[in-house]
Design a protein around this motif. Structure first.
Motif, PDB file in Angstrom:
ATOM      1  N   ASP A 136       0.828  -1.224  -0.244  1.00  0.00           N
ATOM      2  CA  ASP A 136      -0.115  -0.078  -0.012  1.00  0.00           C
ATOM      3  C   ASP A 136       0.857   1.415   0.101  1.00  0.00           C
ATOM      4  N   GLU A 137       2.023   1.073   0.904  1.00  0.00           N
ATOM      5  CA  GLU A 137       2.783   2.435   0.733  1.00  0.00           C
ATOM      6  C   GLU A 137       3.350   2.710  -0.508  1.00  0.00           C
ATOM      7  N   TYR A 138       3.427   1.976  -1.256  1.00  0.00           N
ATOM      8  CA  TYR A 138       4.372   2.232  -2.677  1.00  0.00           C
ATOM      9  C   TYR A 138       3.381   2.509  -3.744  1.00  0.00           C
ATOM     10  N   VAL A 139       2.349   1.555  -4.064  1.00  0.00           N
ATOM     11  CA  VAL A 139       1.399   1.626  -5.257  1.00  0.00           C
ATOM     12  C   VAL A 139       0.230   2.208  -4.779  1.00  0.00           C
ATOM     13  N   ARG A 140       0.045   2.718  -3.654  1.00  0.00           N
ATOM     14  CA  ARG A 140      -1.084   3.392  -3.228  1.00  0.00           C
ATOM     15  C   ARG A 140      -2.344   2.888  -3.635  1.00  0.00           C
ATOM     16  N   LEU A 141      -2.524   1.464  -3.338  1.00  0.00           N
ATOM     17  CA  LEU A 141      -3.775   0.914  -3.537  1.00  0.00           C
ATOM     18  C   LEU A 141      -4.204   0.352  -2.057  1.00  0.00           C
ATOM     19  N   GLY A 142      -5.436   0.055  -1.910  1.00  0.00           N
ATOM     20  CA  GLY A 142      -5.939  -0.579  -0.644  1.00  0.00           C
ATOM     21  C   GLY A 142      -5.588  -2.014  -0.834  1.00  0.00           C
ATOM     22  N   GLU A 143      -5.653  -2.571   0.571  1.00  0.00           N
ATOM     23  CA  GLU A 143      -5.552  -4.131   0.519  1.00  0.00           C
ATOM     24  C   GLU A 143      -6.688  -4.905  -0.154  1.00  0.00           C
ATOM     25  N   SER A 144      -7.756  -4.557  -0.054  1.00  0.00           N
ATOM     26  CA  SER A 144      -8.673  -5.399  -0.827  1.00  0.00           C
ATOM     27  C   SER A 144      -8.813  -5.061  -2.456  1.00  0.00           C
ATOM     28  N   THR A 145      -8.294  -4.208  -2.853  1.00  0.00           N
ATOM     29  CA  THR A 145      -8.012  -3.498  -4.156  1.00  0.00           C
ATOM     30  C   THR A 145      -6.885  -4.483  -4.659  1.00  0.00           C
ATOM     31  N   ILE A 146      -5.782  -4.388  -3.688  1.00  0.00           N
ATOM     32  CA  ILE A 146      -4.673  -5.468  -4.516  1.00  0.00           C
ATOM     33  C   ILE A 146      -4.845  -6.780  -4.402  1.00  0.00           C
ATOM     34  N   ILE A 147      -5.809  -7.352  -3.655  1.00  0.00           N
ATOM     35  CA  ILE A 147      -6.116  -8.584  -3.819  1.00  0.00           C
ATOM     36  C   ILE A 147      -6.966  -8.847  -4.930  1.00  0.00           C
ATOM     37  N   GLU A 148      -7.931  -8.199  -5.189  1.00  0.00           N
ATOM     38  CA  GLU A 148      -8.565  -8.192  -6.575  1.00  0.00           C
ATOM     39  C   GLU A 148      -7.893  -7.930  -7.616  1.00  0.00           C
ATOM     40  N   CYS A 149      -6.778  -6.968  -7.542  1.00  0.00           N
ATOM     41  CA  CYS A 149      -5.639  -6.890  -8.696  1.00  0.00           C
ATOM     42  C   CYS A 149      -5.105  -8.565  -9.066  1.00  0.00           C
ATOM     43  N   LEU A 150      -4.704  -9.008  -7.878  1.00  0.00           N
ATOM     44  CA  LEU A 150      -3.849 -10.499  -7.968  1.00  0.00           C
ATOM     45  C   LEU A 150      -5.000 -11.196  -8.583  1.00  0.00           C
ATOM     46  N   GLN A 151      -6.069 -11.479  -8.167  1.00  0.00           N
ATOM     47  CA  GLN A 151      -7.196 -12.547  -8.713  1.00  0.00           C
ATOM     48  C   GLN A 151      -7.336 -12.178 -10.079  1.00  0.00           C
ATOM     49  N   HIS A 152      -7.566 -10.872 -10.645  1.00  0.00           N
ATOM     50  CA  HIS A 152      -7.901 -10.540 -11.856  1.00  0.00           C
ATOM     51  C   HIS A 152      -6.729 -10.759 -12.776  1.00  0.00           C
ATOM     52  N   PHE A 153      -5.481 -10.449 -12.326  1.00  0.00           N
ATOM     53  CA  PHE A 153      -4.066 -10.694 -12.890  1.00  0.00           C
ATOM     54  C   PHE A 153      -3.751 -12.400 -13.266  1.00  0.00           C
ATOM     55  N   VAL A 154      -4.020 -13.108 -12.447  1.00  0.00           N
ATOM     56  CA  VAL A 154      -3.780 -14.548 -12.622  1.00  0.00           C
ATOM     57  C   VAL A 154      -4.891 -15.175 -13.597  1.00  0.00           C
ATOM     58  N   ARG A 155      -6.132 -14.699 -13.355  1.00  0.00           N
ATOM     59  CA  ARG A 155      -6.932 -15.274 -14.385  1.00  0.00           C
ATOM     60  C   ARG A 155      -6.859 -14.795 -15.754  1.00  0.00           C
ATOM     61  N   GLY A 156      -6.490 -13.443 -15.751  1.00  0.00           N
ATOM     62  CA  GLY A 156      -6.191 -12.857 -16.973  1.00  0.00           C
ATOM     63  C   GLY A 156      -5.191 -13.180 -17.840  1.00  0.00           C
ATOM     64  N   VAL A 157      -3.975 -13.631 -17.149  1.00  0.00           N
ATOM     65  CA  VAL A 157      -2.800 -14.048 -17.738  1.00  0.00           C
ATOM     66  C   VAL A 157      -3.093 -15.552 -18.429  1.00  0.00           C
ATOM     67  N   PHE A 158      -3.827 -16.379 -17.532  1.00  0.00           N
ATOM     68  CA  PHE A 158      -4.209 -17.869 -17.826  1.00  0.00           C
ATOM     69  C   PHE A 158      -4.926 -17.629 -19.428  1.00  0.00           C
ATOM     70  N   ASP A 159      -6.113 -16.676 -19.171  1.00  0.00           N
ATOM     71  CA  ASP A 159      -6.916 -16.670 -20.316  1.00  0.00           C
ATOM     72  C   ASP A 159      -6.109 -16.053 -21.538  1.00  0.00           C
ATOM     73  N   VAL A 160      -5.516 -15.248 -21.406  1.00  0.00           N
ATOM     74  CA  VAL A 160      -4.744 -14.572 -22.499  1.00  0.00           C
ATOM     75  C   VAL A 160      -3.374 -15.406 -23.201  1.00  0.00           C
ATOM     76  N   PHE A 161      -2.768 -15.854 -22.249  1.00  0.00           N
ATOM     77  CA  PHE A 161      -1.230 -16.644 -22.696  1.00  0.00           C
ATOM     78  C   PHE A 161      -1.494 -18.067 -22.451  1.00  0.00           C
ATOM     79  N   GLY A 162      -2.320 -18.578 -21.805  1.00  0.00           N
ATOM     80  CA  GLY A 162      -2.215 -20.041 -21.404  1.00  0.00           C
ATOM     81  C   GLY A 162      -2.324 -20.900 -22.709  1.00  0.00           C
ATOM     82  N   GLU A 163      -2.988 -20.748 -23.765  1.00  0.00           N
ATOM     83  CA  GLU A 163      -3.013 -21.385 -24.951  1.00  0.00           C
ATOM     84  C   GLU A 163      -1.631 -21.880 -25.560  1.00  0.00           C
TER      85      GLU A 163
END
Length: 428
Positions: A136-163
């Motif tokens: 939070d101190e560096y990227v200036r995003l809240g805890e819940s927002t960062i967890i959402e970022c992680l969830q969307h990031f791993v799913r998006g990476v798998f969907d886009v580049f998995g094949e």
């Protein structure tokens, strides 16, 4: 209100059952409402952190992405585990794929986090294995927002580049693997196979017995096949830690393409004998199948001792891949602190995928391989060039499984490799 309902309940004890049911439901709802935690939202009295999200984006941009950044590409590679160009490629692909990564205004018109801000937060969690509020101190995003970022990031990476980056070897990949391993003295080798455990810290108590095996605490298992360049060609994750490598193998899709006839067909000779199936180097727990080559438990004689040393050295490819994977992404080196099995599965798949992307991005240009080295003849056929097996026919399915699990072929192939490696060693 509560006392009035109770008095009504006492008066209506002998009334209709439907009325009693309604009154009971109201009383239960009131008790539940009183016990619930009161979330104040944006009401006065709640402490709202003025993070300055745009300031976080500006700081990240000046540090790494400005024309004259504070930290150069070497620093970026060290801290984000990948090159800047690869990171920007991933961020751009996620922005196009998932609306969550697009910078949008909120209800009062203030802009939210930028794509690179959200991707950087998720990637730093994977790379360092730190809690969300640590960033939070560096990227200036809240805890819940960062967890959402992680969830969307791993799913998006798998969907886009998995094949592309979680694919099984195609014809070109198989030719390259054949040439690479023939030069090492193992013609027909497709890689080495093994399993890795990832501890699950938040495993529910009811499941701990099922997920606890010979490792301390509950774990989940990753079965992988890796080549000499550390590329992971097969990743099967999610089995409980109480299973061993053979149980995981029985449930994985490692040989599905081979049994269905959709895998490239091989033709190679070792010590004068012809073989048509590739194999994997494995340790002693794996079965004696035609698709596995194992070392001798107690080798006798110089030839078998030399073969065992060479097999054990080459089999370390998958162990090295596990080590590099955990080194790059500390989240899977430490215990998994997510509650959802689905989130954990996506995290592991995304880490394997990013691992392969980094390997490809940093792979140096290699000289052309000699596909027909001395003592071996290797040929790789595309599935469309030979008759496709019908996976619906039980006879074809059982016949292929018998060929895969043939113990005599395993012994013959291992003995031929013993002679082949000894001939190479003697000629030096």
């Amino acid at each position: 209100m509560d006392s009035l309902l109770k008095r009504w309940w006492d008066e209506e004890e002998e009334s209709d059952d439907d009325d009693l049911f309604v009154v009971g439901a109201i009383l239960t709802g009131l008790k539940r409402k009183q016990s619930e935690k009161k979330f104040r939202g944006s009401l006065p009295g709640r402490h709202n952190v003025q993070r300055g999200i745009q300031g976080g984006h500006q700081r990240l941009y000046l540090d790494y992405f400005a024309p004259q950044p504070v930290y150069n590409n070497k620093h970026f590679r060290r801290r984000f585990r990948m090159s800047k160009s690869l990171f920007l490629r991933i961020a751009a692909a996620l922005e196009a794929h998932d609306e969550y990564f697009r910078q949008r205004p909120n209800a009062v018109g203030a802009l939210g986090g930028s794509p690179i801000q959200k991707a950087a937060a998720a990637l730093k969690m994977l790379a360092y294995g730190v809690p969300a509020d640590f960033l939070d101190e560096y990227v200036r995003l809240g805890e819940s927002t960062i967890i959402e970022c992680l969830q969307h990031f791993v799913r998006g990476v798998f969907d886009v580049f998995g094949e592309e980056y979680l694919r099984a070897p195609n014809v070109q990949d198989t030719q390259r693997l054949m040439a690479m391993n023939t030069a090492r003295g193992f013609p027909g080798m497709l890689g080495s196979v093994d399993c890795m455990h990832w501890r699950w810290d938040k495993c529910p108590t009811a499941w701990k017995g099922m997920y606890t095996g010979h490792k301390e605490g509950p774990t989940m298992i990753l079965e992988a096949v890796a080549s000499h360049d550390l590329w992971i060609w097969h990743a099967f994750f999610g089995m409980p830690g109480s299973l061993n490598d053979i149980n995981v193998l029985r449930r994985s899709a490692l040989f599905d393409r081979l049994t269905s006839g959709t895998a490239p067909q091989l033709e190679y000779t070792v010590n004068g004998n012809k073989y048509t199936m590739g194999y994997y180097l494995a340790d002693g727990i794996y079965p004696t199948w035609a698709t596995f080559v194992k070392a001798f438990r107690n080798p006798q004689g110089n030839k078998k001792v030399h073969f065992t040393a060479a097999q054990e050295a080459a089999r370390k490819d998958v162990e090295r891949a596990f080590g590099v994977l955990q080194l790059w992404f500390a989240m899977i080196r430490g215990p998994a602190r997510m509650w959802s099995k689905e989130d954990i599965w996506y995290i592991m798949q995304a880490c394997v995928l990013l691992h392969n992307m980094i390997i490809e991005d940093e792979r140096e240009d290699e000289d052309d391989f000699n596909y027909n080295q001395k003592g071996t003849v290797t040929k790789v056929l595309d599935p469309k060039d030979y008759e496709h097996r019908d996976p619906q026919l039980l006879e074809e399915f059982l016949k292929m499984h018998q060929e895969i699990e043939d113990k005599s072929t395993h012994e013959q192939l291992r003995n031929d490799l013993v002679e082949h490696l000894w001939a190479i060693h003697s000629s030096r």
